[in-house]
Design a protein around this motif. Structure first.
Motif, PDB file in Angstrom:
ATOM      1  N   PHE A 137       0.806  -1.216   0.000  1.00 33.13           N
ATOM      2  CA  PHE A 137       0.000   0.000   0.000  1.00 33.13           C
ATOM      3  C   PHE A 137       0.843   1.273   0.000  1.00 33.13           C
ATOM      4  O   PHE A 137       0.287   2.370   0.077  1.00 33.13           O
ATOM      5  CB  PHE A 137      -0.948   0.019   1.202  1.00 33.13           C
ATOM      6  N   ASN A 138       2.188   1.149  -0.046  1.00 35.75           N
ATOM      7  CA  ASN A 138       2.977   2.374  -0.150  1.00 35.75           C
ATOM      8  C   ASN A 138       2.837   2.953  -1.555  1.00 35.75           C
ATOM      9  O   ASN A 138       2.354   2.283  -2.471  1.00 35.75           O
ATOM     10  CB  ASN A 138       4.447   2.146   0.251  1.00 35.75           C
ATOM     11  N   TYR A 139       3.240   4.200  -1.744  1.00 33.91           N
ATOM     12  CA  TYR A 139       2.953   4.831  -3.027  1.00 33.91           C
ATOM     13  C   TYR A 139       3.734   4.232  -4.193  1.00 33.91           C
ATOM     14  O   TYR A 139       3.177   4.103  -5.294  1.00 33.91           O
ATOM     15  CB  TYR A 139       3.129   6.360  -2.934  1.00 33.91           C
ATOM     16  N   PRO A 140       5.022   3.818  -4.036  1.00 35.41           N
ATOM     17  CA  PRO A 140       5.694   3.217  -5.199  1.00 35.41           C
ATOM     18  C   PRO A 140       5.009   1.945  -5.701  1.00 35.41           C
ATOM     19  O   PRO A 140       4.895   1.735  -6.918  1.00 35.41           O
ATOM     20  CB  PRO A 140       7.109   2.933  -4.684  1.00 35.41           C
ATOM     21  N   ASN A 141       4.538   1.093  -4.792  1.00 36.18           N
ATOM     22  CA  ASN A 141       3.852  -0.120  -5.223  1.00 36.18           C
ATOM     23  C   ASN A 141       2.492   0.189  -5.841  1.00 36.18           C
ATOM     24  O   ASN A 141       2.066  -0.464  -6.798  1.00 36.18           O
ATOM     25  CB  ASN A 141       3.697  -1.092  -4.049  1.00 36.18           C
ATOM     26  N   ARG A 142       1.801   1.156  -5.284  1.00 38.64           N
ATOM     27  CA  ARG A 142       0.540   1.584  -5.882  1.00 38.64           C
ATOM     28  C   ARG A 142       0.765   2.129  -7.295  1.00 38.64           C
ATOM     29  O   ARG A 142      -0.001   1.855  -8.226  1.00 38.64           O
ATOM     30  CB  ARG A 142      -0.109   2.657  -5.009  1.00 38.64           C
ATOM     31  N   LEU A 143       1.807   2.935  -7.448  1.00 40.04           N
ATOM     32  CA  LEU A 143       2.125   3.502  -8.758  1.00 40.04           C
ATOM     33  C   LEU A 143       2.478   2.402  -9.746  1.00 40.04           C
ATOM     34  O   LEU A 143       2.035   2.416 -10.909  1.00 40.04           O
ATOM     35  CB  LEU A 143       3.283   4.495  -8.627  1.00 40.04           C
ATOM     36  N   ALA A 144       3.275   1.431  -9.314  1.00 43.53           N
ATOM     37  CA  ALA A 144       3.650   0.322 -10.191  1.00 43.53           C
ATOM     38  C   ALA A 144       2.416  -0.421 -10.678  1.00 43.53           C
ATOM     39  O   ALA A 144       2.302  -0.766 -11.863  1.00 43.53           O
ATOM     40  CB  ALA A 144       4.589  -0.627  -9.455  1.00 43.53           C
ATOM     41  N   ALA A 145       1.463  -0.667  -9.784  1.00 43.07           N
ATOM     42  CA  ALA A 145       0.243  -1.388 -10.168  1.00 43.07           C
ATOM     43  C   ALA A 145      -0.545  -0.608 -11.212  1.00 43.07           C
ATOM     44  O   ALA A 145      -1.058  -1.181 -12.178  1.00 43.07           O
ATOM     45  CB  ALA A 145      -0.616  -1.642  -8.929  1.00 43.07           C
ATOM     46  N   GLN A 146      -0.631   0.706 -11.028  1.00 39.72           N
ATOM     47  CA  GLN A 146      -1.378   1.534 -11.981  1.00 39.72           C
ATOM     48  C   GLN A 146      -0.714   1.534 -13.355  1.00 39.72           C
ATOM     49  O   GLN A 146      -1.376   1.430 -14.393  1.00 39.72           O
ATOM     50  CB  GLN A 146      -1.490   2.962 -11.460  1.00 39.72           C
ATOM     51  N   LEU A 147       0.606   1.656 -13.385  1.00 36.89           N
ATOM     52  CA  LEU A 147       1.315   1.671 -14.671  1.00 36.89           C
ATOM     53  C   LEU A 147       1.235   0.311 -15.358  1.00 36.89           C
ATOM     54  O   LEU A 147       1.151   0.231 -16.589  1.00 36.89           O
ATOM     55  CB  LEU A 147       2.772   2.088 -14.464  1.00 36.89           C
ATOM     56  N   HIS A 148       1.249  -0.770 -14.587  1.00 37.47           N
ATOM     57  CA  HIS A 148       1.089  -2.096 -15.171  1.00 37.47           C
ATOM     58  C   HIS A 148      -0.291  -2.255 -15.814  1.00 37.47           C
ATOM     59  O   HIS A 148      -0.429  -2.896 -16.855  1.00 37.47           O
ATOM     60  CB  HIS A 148       1.281  -3.179 -14.101  1.00 37.47           C
ATOM     61  N   ARG A 149      -1.300  -1.671 -15.177  1.00 41.90           N
ATOM     62  CA  ARG A 149      -2.638  -1.751 -15.760  1.00 41.90           C
ATOM     63  C   ARG A 149      -2.730  -0.956 -17.054  1.00 41.90           C
ATOM     64  O   ARG A 149      -3.373  -1.382 -18.011  1.00 41.90           O
ATOM     65  CB  ARG A 149      -3.688  -1.247 -14.764  1.00 41.90           C
ATOM     66  N   LYS A 150      -2.074   0.190 -17.085  1.00 42.45           N
ATOM     67  CA  LYS A 150      -2.132   1.039 -18.271  1.00 42.45           C
ATOM     68  C   LYS A 150      -1.306   0.465 -19.415  1.00 42.45           C
ATOM     69  O   LYS A 150      -1.703   0.528 -20.578  1.00 42.45           O
ATOM     70  CB  LYS A 150      -1.637   2.444 -17.917  1.00 42.45           C
ATOM     71  N   TYR A 151      -0.142  -0.085 -19.096  1.00 42.61           N
ATOM     72  CA  TYR A 151       0.765  -0.613 -20.120  1.00 42.61           C
ATOM     73  C   TYR A 151       1.038  -2.086 -19.814  1.00 42.61           C
ATOM     74  O   TYR A 151       2.132  -2.459 -19.377  1.00 42.61           O
ATOM     75  CB  TYR A 151       2.079   0.179 -20.142  1.00 42.61           C
ATOM     76  N   PRO A 152       0.047  -2.963 -20.017  1.00 44.59           N
ATOM     77  CA  PRO A 152       0.166  -4.355 -19.567  1.00 44.59           C
ATOM     78  C   PRO A 152       1.264  -5.148 -20.253  1.00 44.59           C
ATOM     79  O   PRO A 152       1.744  -6.141 -19.702  1.00 44.59           O
ATOM     80  CB  PRO A 152      -1.222  -4.938 -19.873  1.00 44.59           C
TER      81      PRO A 152
END
Length: 327
Positions: A137-152
């Motif tokens: 739930f820290n911001y780097p892991n949250r950011l990584a998840a979002q970018l993975h969804r956008k650029y799978p």
């Protein structure tokens, strides 16, 4: 999940993919939304964040069996959009604060060429994730998840190089080994809060930051600075915090790098959106909680995605955002 075969024949594989994605996302546990999420402006109970960084976010980019490449790509994109809706927390972007990350040409070029991208999150405890109930739930892991969804289909790595208690003087000592040596395509540098809390001279701190910015730029990486948080412990030193934020904006403007105005974003949550501090800050009055990190990462990710998509579309952007506050 049972799927009626007549519906499948009528709706086709795209609809089925969306149904499956929606059903999977709806089973996610909403641990990162605040207790009063349903009452937040523009929110709904359905728009809560999933704690999982597993199958829902680690896109493989592989076509579904039996589908042509074009249909499979469209199916994957639509399913990713559905997942993204369910993985977002119900937070609103601030009004009157323009895109602040500037152009990200290095990251955009890598993604356009289907090359691996490395992002380093550099900072102190709010990068490390102090206050989060779990590292995911820290911001780097949250950011990584979002970018993975956008650029799978993209190989995107977000490295967490946060270390609690540090500010520019300590960070600069490990800049080479923990940031530059990782050969990042982008660096997100959160800095300035601990200097404010220690009543250090903002001008001295920012001079060190400027030296670090020059080193990061020389490596060829895109760079976004993140200023201090709007929280009771920081606000108690309002004059020092204000000067620190103004000087960081000045560095970003003069060095042509991006800056994410975290202070103004969080102030908007509290002042305009009327969210109490305990919605996004822990009991220590300083660090963000799960919801705060999720919303911060989400808005930062939206800025990054917008910049990358515009660069890839041929839109000419300024090297960095204009400052949001008068110098």
């Amino acid at each position: 999940m049972m799927v009626n075969s007549r519906i499948f024949r009528t709706a086709g594989p795209v609809a089925l993919a969306l149904m499956l994605a929606g059903a999977a996302a709806s089973r996610a546990v909403a641990q990162t939304a605040p207790a009063n999420a349903a009452a937040l402006p523009g929110s709904s109970a359905e728009l809560s964040a999933s704690p999982s960084l597993g199958a829902a976010t680690a896109g493989t980019g592989m076509p579904a069996p039996g589908l042509s490449g074009t249909v499979a790509d469209k199916t994957a994109a639509m399913a990713a959009s559905v997942r993204d809706i369910f993985d977002r927390v119900p937070c609103l972007p601030p009004k009157g604060i323009s895109q602040s990350t500037g152009a990200l040409p290095h990251v955009a070029a890598k993604l356009a060429a289907h090359k691996a991208v490395v992002i380093v999150a550099f900072g102190s405890s709010s990068t490390q994730g102090h206050g989060a109930t779990s590292p995911e739930f820290n911001y780097p892991n949250r950011l990584a998840a979002q970018l993975h969804r956008k650029y799978p289909a993209a190989a995107i790595t977000v490295l967490n190089r946060g270390k609690g208690g540090e500010d520019a003087p300590e960070m600069i000592k490990r800049l080479r080994t923990e940031v530059i040596d990782a050969k990042p395509d982008m660096v997100i540098w959160q800095v300035g809060t601990n200097a404010v809390l220690r009543d250090l001279d903002p001008a001295s701190t920012v001079k060190t930051v400027e030296d670090g910015v020059a080193t990061i730029q020389a490596s060829g990486a895109d760079l976004v600075l993140v200023d201090p948080q709007y929280a009771p412990a920081v606000n108690a030193r309002g004059e020092t915090a204000d000067r620190m934020i103004r000087l960081l904006n000045k560095v970003a403007h003069h060095r042509h790098v991006g800056i994410f105005p975290r202070f103004e974003v969080m102030r908007d949550w509290h002042d305009r959106q009327s969210l109490p501090f305990d919605t996004f800050v822990t009991k220590d009055g300083l660090h963000m909680n799960d919801w705060g990190y999720a919303c911060f990462a989400q808005l930062l990710g939206d800025d990054i995605i917008r910049s990358v998509d515009q660069v890839q579309a041929g839109v000419r952007l300024q090297p960095a955002a204009t400052v949001n506050r008068p110098l």
